[in-house]
Motif scaffolding. Sequence first.
Motif, PDB file in Angstrom:
ATOM      1  N   MET A   1      -6.363  -1.985  -0.650  1.00 61.93           N
ATOM      2  CA  MET A   1      -5.137  -2.739  -0.356  1.00 61.93           C
ATOM      3  C   MET A   1      -4.996  -2.310   1.275  1.00 61.93           C
ATOM      4  O   MET A   1      -4.780  -1.033   1.534  1.00 61.93           O
ATOM      5  N   HIS A   2      -4.562  -3.470   1.974  1.00 66.91           N
ATOM      6  CA  HIS A   2      -4.507  -3.180   3.516  1.00 66.91           C
ATOM      7  C   HIS A   2      -3.092  -2.965   3.535  1.00 66.91           C
ATOM      8  O   HIS A   2      -2.194  -3.219   2.886  1.00 66.91           O
ATOM      9  N   ALA A   3      -2.610  -2.298   4.757  1.00 65.41           N
ATOM     10  CA  ALA A   3      -1.272  -1.975   5.007  1.00 65.41           C
ATOM     11  C   ALA A   3      -0.400  -3.110   4.769  1.00 65.41           C
ATOM     12  O   ALA A   3       0.562  -2.951   4.686  1.00 65.41           O
TER      13      ALA A   3
ATOM     14  N   ALA B   1       0.908  -1.084   0.114  1.00 67.01           N
ATOM     15  CA  ALA B   1      -0.055   0.030   0.067  1.00 67.01           C
ATOM     16  C   ALA B   1       0.864   1.486   0.065  1.00 67.01           C
ATOM     17  O   ALA B   1       0.491   2.233  -0.631  1.00 67.01           O
ATOM     18  N   ILE B   2       2.304   1.274   0.578  1.00 72.51           N
ATOM     19  CA  ILE B   2       2.949   2.368   0.605  1.00 72.51           C
ATOM     20  C   ILE B   2       3.763   2.579  -0.867  1.00 72.51           C
ATOM     21  O   ILE B   2       3.794   3.620  -1.279  1.00 72.51           O
ATOM     22  N   SER B   3       3.993   1.512  -1.598  1.00 75.38           N
ATOM     23  CA  SER B   3       4.864   1.707  -2.759  1.00 75.38           C
ATOM     24  C   SER B   3       3.858   1.703  -4.050  1.00 75.38           C
ATOM     25  O   SER B   3       4.275   1.990  -5.110  1.00 75.38           O
ATOM     26  N   VAL B   4       2.557   1.440  -3.942  1.00 72.01           N
ATOM     27  CA  VAL B   4       1.741   1.344  -5.247  1.00 72.01           C
ATOM     28  C   VAL B   4       1.582   2.697  -5.775  1.00 72.01           C
ATOM     29  O   VAL B   4       1.832   3.794  -5.064  1.00 72.01           O
ATOM     30  N   ARG B   5       1.688   2.688  -7.197  1.00 73.87           N
ATOM     31  CA  ARG B   5       1.703   4.123  -7.881  1.00 73.87           C
ATOM     32  C   ARG B   5       0.500   3.943  -9.073  1.00 73.87           C
ATOM     33  O   ARG B   5       0.194   2.910  -9.410  1.00 73.87           O
ATOM     34  N   CYS B   6       0.161   5.249  -9.515  1.00 73.28           N
ATOM     35  CA  CYS B   6      -0.512   5.185 -10.610  1.00 73.28           C
ATOM     36  C   CYS B   6       0.191   4.689 -11.972  1.00 73.28           C
ATOM     37  O   CYS B   6       1.219   5.034 -11.879  1.00 73.28           O
ATOM     38  N   GLY B   7      -0.498   3.807 -12.661  1.00 72.85           N
ATOM     39  CA  GLY B   7       0.003   3.287 -13.867  1.00 72.85           C
ATOM     40  C   GLY B   7       0.478   1.883 -13.549  1.00 72.85           C
ATOM     41  O   GLY B   7       0.815   1.267 -14.402  1.00 72.85           O
ATOM     42  N   ASP B   8       0.530   1.628 -12.332  1.00 72.74           N
ATOM     43  CA  ASP B   8       0.993   0.101 -12.010  1.00 72.74           C
ATOM     44  C   ASP B   8      -0.080  -0.838 -12.773  1.00 72.74           C
ATOM     45  O   ASP B   8      -1.085  -0.548 -12.765  1.00 72.74           O
ATOM     46  N   VAL B   9       0.403  -2.115 -13.312  1.00 71.81           N
ATOM     47  CA  VAL B   9      -0.538  -3.080 -13.669  1.00 71.81           C
ATOM     48  C   VAL B   9      -0.618  -4.253 -12.901  1.00 71.81           C
ATOM     49  O   VAL B   9       0.564  -4.956 -12.668  1.00 71.81           O
ATOM     50  N   ILE B  10      -1.592  -4.465 -12.326  1.00 72.95           N
ATOM     51  CA  ILE B  10      -1.873  -5.741 -11.360  1.00 72.95           C
ATOM     52  C   ILE B  10      -2.866  -6.711 -11.901  1.00 72.95           C
ATOM     53  O   ILE B  10      -4.050  -6.307 -12.534  1.00 72.95           O
ATOM     54  N   GLN B  11      -2.484  -7.918 -11.962  1.00 70.59           N
ATOM     55  CA  GLN B  11      -3.323  -8.798 -12.413  1.00 70.59           C
ATOM     56  C   GLN B  11      -4.294  -9.650 -11.370  1.00 70.59           C
ATOM     57  O   GLN B  11      -3.901 -10.063 -10.438  1.00 70.59           O
ATOM     58  N   ILE B  12      -5.607  -9.557 -11.642  1.00 71.09           N
ATOM     59  CA  ILE B  12      -6.574  -9.876 -10.782  1.00 71.09           C
ATOM     60  C   ILE B  12      -7.427 -10.671 -11.358  1.00 71.09           C
ATOM     61  O   ILE B  12      -8.207 -10.315 -12.560  1.00 71.09           O
ATOM     62  N   GLY B  13      -7.612 -11.962 -11.069  1.00 71.24           N
ATOM     63  CA  GLY B  13      -8.260 -13.060 -11.582  1.00 71.24           C
ATOM     64  C   GLY B  13      -8.142 -13.189 -12.866  1.00 71.24           C
ATOM     65  O   GLY B  13      -8.784 -13.695 -13.907  1.00 71.24           O
ATOM     66  N   GLY B  14      -6.605 -12.841 -13.528  1.00 71.12           N
ATOM     67  CA  GLY B  14      -6.176 -13.148 -14.773  1.00 71.12           C
ATOM     68  C   GLY B  14      -6.228 -12.292 -15.510  1.00 71.12           C
ATOM     69  O   GLY B  14      -5.888 -12.136 -16.890  1.00 71.12           O
TER      70      GLY B  14
ATOM     71  N   PRO C   1      -7.560   5.165   6.340  1.00 67.89           N
ATOM     72  CA  PRO C   1      -6.895   5.045   7.684  1.00 67.89           C
ATOM     73  C   PRO C   1      -6.328   3.654   7.781  1.00 67.89           C
ATOM     74  O   PRO C   1      -6.411   2.914   7.151  1.00 67.89           O
ATOM     75  N   ALA C   2      -5.238   3.648   8.786  1.00 69.21           N
ATOM     76  CA  ALA C   2      -4.425   2.664   9.014  1.00 69.21           C
ATOM     77  C   ALA C   2      -3.531   2.071   8.068  1.00 69.21           C
ATOM     78  O   ALA C   2      -3.166   0.995   7.991  1.00 69.21           O
ATOM     79  N   GLY C   3      -3.208   3.200   7.079  1.00 73.53           N
ATOM     80  CA  GLY C   3      -2.185   2.566   6.000  1.00 73.53           C
ATOM     81  C   GLY C   3      -2.705   2.016   4.768  1.00 73.53           C
ATOM     82  O   GLY C   3      -2.072   1.591   3.966  1.00 73.53           O
ATOM     83  N   ALA C   4      -3.936   1.930   4.791  1.00 78.63           N
ATOM     84  CA  ALA C   4      -4.660   1.236   3.655  1.00 78.63           C
ATOM     85  C   ALA C   4      -4.748   2.086   2.516  1.00 78.63           C
ATOM     86  O   ALA C   4      -4.810   3.187   2.748  1.00 78.63           O
TER      87      ALA C   4
END
Length: 74
Positions: free
Chosen positions: A59-61, A18-31, A43-46
């Motif tokens: 994304m949780h902390a 959650a700290i290092s994610v950036r706009c433009g990152d491509v994450i594969q979810i369910g293929g 709150p709580a770093g999420a």
Amino acid sequence: MSTWAPSGALAANIEITAISVRCGDVIQIGGQPCRVADLVQLPAGAKRLFFESGEVLTMHARSRLIALRLTRKW
């Protein structure tokens, strides 16, 4: 999601939190590759991730995911 990549760009698989994610990152979810369009701090770093396709993911902390990130080669 656009398939165009700027010339001179390198793609790398990296572990993100959650700290290092950036706009433009491509994450594969369910293929399905999903590109992060916007981020909102919670709150709580999420973080709440909004994807170009309209999906939303919280994304949780302690969450760790693998993302494809384009980096420019100078």
